[in-house]
Motif scaffolding. Structure first.
Motif, PDB file in Angstrom:
ATOM      1  N   ARG A  92      46.387  75.801  63.134  1.00  0.00           N
ATOM      2  CA  ARG A  92      45.452  74.773  63.596  1.00  0.00           C
ATOM      3  C   ARG A  92      46.162  73.718  64.448  1.00  0.00           C
ATOM      4  N   ILE A  93      47.362  73.342  64.054  1.00  0.00           N
ATOM      5  CA  ILE A  93      48.120  72.361  64.841  1.00  0.00           C
ATOM      6  C   ILE A  93      48.450  72.949  66.210  1.00  0.00           C
ATOM      7  N   SER A  94      48.851  74.212  66.235  1.00  0.00           N
ATOM      8  CA  SER A  94      49.153  74.877  67.498  1.00  0.00           C
ATOM      9  C   SER A  94      47.919  74.914  68.408  1.00  0.00           C
ATOM     10  N   GLU A  95      46.778  75.267  67.852  1.00  0.00           N
ATOM     11  CA  GLU A  95      45.536  75.296  68.628  1.00  0.00           C
ATOM     12  C   GLU A  95      45.171  73.897  69.123  1.00  0.00           C
ATOM     13  N   GLY A  96      45.384  72.891  68.277  1.00  0.00           N
ATOM     14  CA  GLY A  96      45.123  71.515  68.683  1.00  0.00           C
ATOM     15  C   GLY A  96      46.012  71.074  69.837  1.00  0.00           C
ATOM     16  N   LEU A  97      47.262  71.533  69.830  1.00  0.00           N
ATOM     17  CA  LEU A  97      48.172  71.199  70.925  1.00  0.00           C
ATOM     18  C   LEU A  97      47.743  71.852  72.238  1.00  0.00           C
ATOM     19  N   VAL A  98      47.209  73.070  72.147  1.00  0.00           N
ATOM     20  CA  VAL A  98      46.693  73.731  73.347  1.00  0.00           C
ATOM     21  C   VAL A  98      45.525  72.927  73.919  1.00  0.00           C
ATOM     22  N   THR A  99      44.609  72.507  73.063  1.00  0.00           N
ATOM     23  CA  THR A  99      43.482  71.685  73.508  1.00  0.00           C
ATOM     24  C   THR A  99      43.982  70.373  74.095  1.00  0.00           C
ATOM     25  N   ALA A 100      44.953  69.748  73.441  1.00  0.00           N
ATOM     26  CA  ALA A 100      45.515  68.493  73.948  1.00  0.00           C
ATOM     27  C   ALA A 100      46.125  68.701  75.329  1.00  0.00           C
ATOM     28  N   ALA A 101      46.845  69.796  75.517  1.00  0.00           N
ATOM     29  CA  ALA A 101      47.458  70.091  76.817  1.00  0.00           C
ATOM     30  C   ALA A 101      46.394  70.251  77.897  1.00  0.00           C
ATOM     31  N   MET A 102      45.303  70.903  77.576  1.00  0.00           N
ATOM     32  CA  MET A 102      44.220  71.085  78.554  1.00  0.00           C
ATOM     33  C   MET A 102      43.596  69.738  78.926  1.00  0.00           C
ATOM     34  N   ARG A 103      43.493  68.838  77.961  1.00  0.00           N
ATOM     35  CA  ARG A 103      42.923  67.516  78.256  1.00  0.00           C
ATOM     36  C   ARG A 103      43.868  66.691  79.129  1.00  0.00           C
ATOM     37  N   ILE A 104      45.162  66.795  78.874  1.00  0.00           N
ATOM     38  CA  ILE A 104      46.134  66.109  79.731  1.00  0.00           C
ATOM     39  C   ILE A 104      46.011  66.644  81.159  1.00  0.00           C
ATOM     40  N   GLU A 105      45.948  67.966  81.299  1.00  0.00           N
ATOM     41  CA  GLU A 105      45.831  68.567  82.626  1.00  0.00           C
ATOM     42  C   GLU A 105      44.572  68.105  83.347  1.00  0.00           C
ATOM     43  N   ALA A 106      43.458  68.006  82.628  1.00  0.00           N
ATOM     44  CA  ALA A 106      42.200  67.575  83.247  1.00  0.00           C
ATOM     45  C   ALA A 106      42.279  66.123  83.713  1.00  0.00           C
ATOM     46  N   VAL A 107      42.830  65.248  82.880  1.00  0.00           N
ATOM     47  CA  VAL A 107      42.963  63.837  83.261  1.00  0.00           C
ATOM     48  C   VAL A 107      43.949  63.695  84.419  1.00  0.00           C
ATOM     49  N   ALA A 108      45.044  64.459  84.383  1.00  0.00           N
ATOM     50  CA  ALA A 108      46.018  64.416  85.474  1.00  0.00           C
ATOM     51  C   ALA A 108      45.393  64.894  86.785  1.00  0.00           C
ATOM     52  N   ALA A 109      44.583  65.939  86.730  1.00  0.00           N
ATOM     53  CA  ALA A 109      43.911  66.437  87.932  1.00  0.00           C
ATOM     54  C   ALA A 109      42.980  65.382  88.509  1.00  0.00           C
ATOM     55  N   GLU A 110      42.289  64.667  87.646  1.00  0.00           N
ATOM     56  CA  GLU A 110      41.400  63.597  88.119  1.00  0.00           C
ATOM     57  C   GLU A 110      42.213  62.456  88.724  1.00  0.00           C
ATOM     58  N   ALA A 111      43.340  62.111  88.138  1.00  0.00           N
ATOM     59  CA  ALA A 111      44.204  61.062  88.703  1.00  0.00           C
ATOM     60  C   ALA A 111      44.714  61.475  90.082  1.00  0.00           C
ATOM     61  N   ILE A 112      45.051  62.738  90.247  1.00  0.00           N
ATOM     62  CA  ILE A 112      45.506  63.239  91.552  1.00  0.00           C
ATOM     63  C   ILE A 112      44.372  63.158  92.560  1.00  0.00           C
TER      64      ILE A 112
END
Length: 119
Positions: A92-112
């Motif tokens: 579950r922690i591993s899956e949560g980290l994958v979701t967290a990584a996707m959210r970072i990528e989405a916010v970073a893409a919007e900042a770009i």
């Protein structure tokens, strides 16, 4: 539609500037210097549920831009996950980290995207 905001600063007195549409406002920005003025977006959070400790917050990320200090928006990131966990919580922690990584990528893409509109 761009809003104009005026904040009282310690070093420049009243400073008037345009507030981007994604900014959630400047509540709590009192007794500040001009370089402390920051536009913040909505905070995006991520976490996971563990069997042994319940909800585990993992991160908070948002876009931030201090227009009198930075040329372009950046991402502001706080990582929260820490502790000792039962091995059964690993998946579950591993899956949560994958979701967290996707959210970072989405916010970073919007900042770009926002940065490309500024520079």
């Amino acid at each position: 539609m761009t809003r104009t905001v005026t904040l009282e600063t310690i070093d420049y007195g009243p400073v008037t500037f345009d507030e981007p549409p994604w900014c959630v406002g400047h509540h709590g920005q009192h007794e500040i210097y001009r370089t402390d003025i920051v536009h913040n977006s909505v905070r995006v959070k991520s976490g996971t549920s563990t069997e042994t400790k319940g909800w585990l917050p993992m991160l908070t990320v948002h876009i931030a831009w201090a227009p009198f200090r930075e040329l372009v928006p950046v991402i502001s990131l706080v990582l929260d996950a820490e502790g000792d966990f039962q091995a059964e919580d690993g998946r579950r922690i591993s899956e949560g980290l994958v979701t967290a990584a996707m959210r970072i990528e989405a916010v970073a893409a919007e900042a770009i995207r926002l940065r490309d509109g500024i520079v």
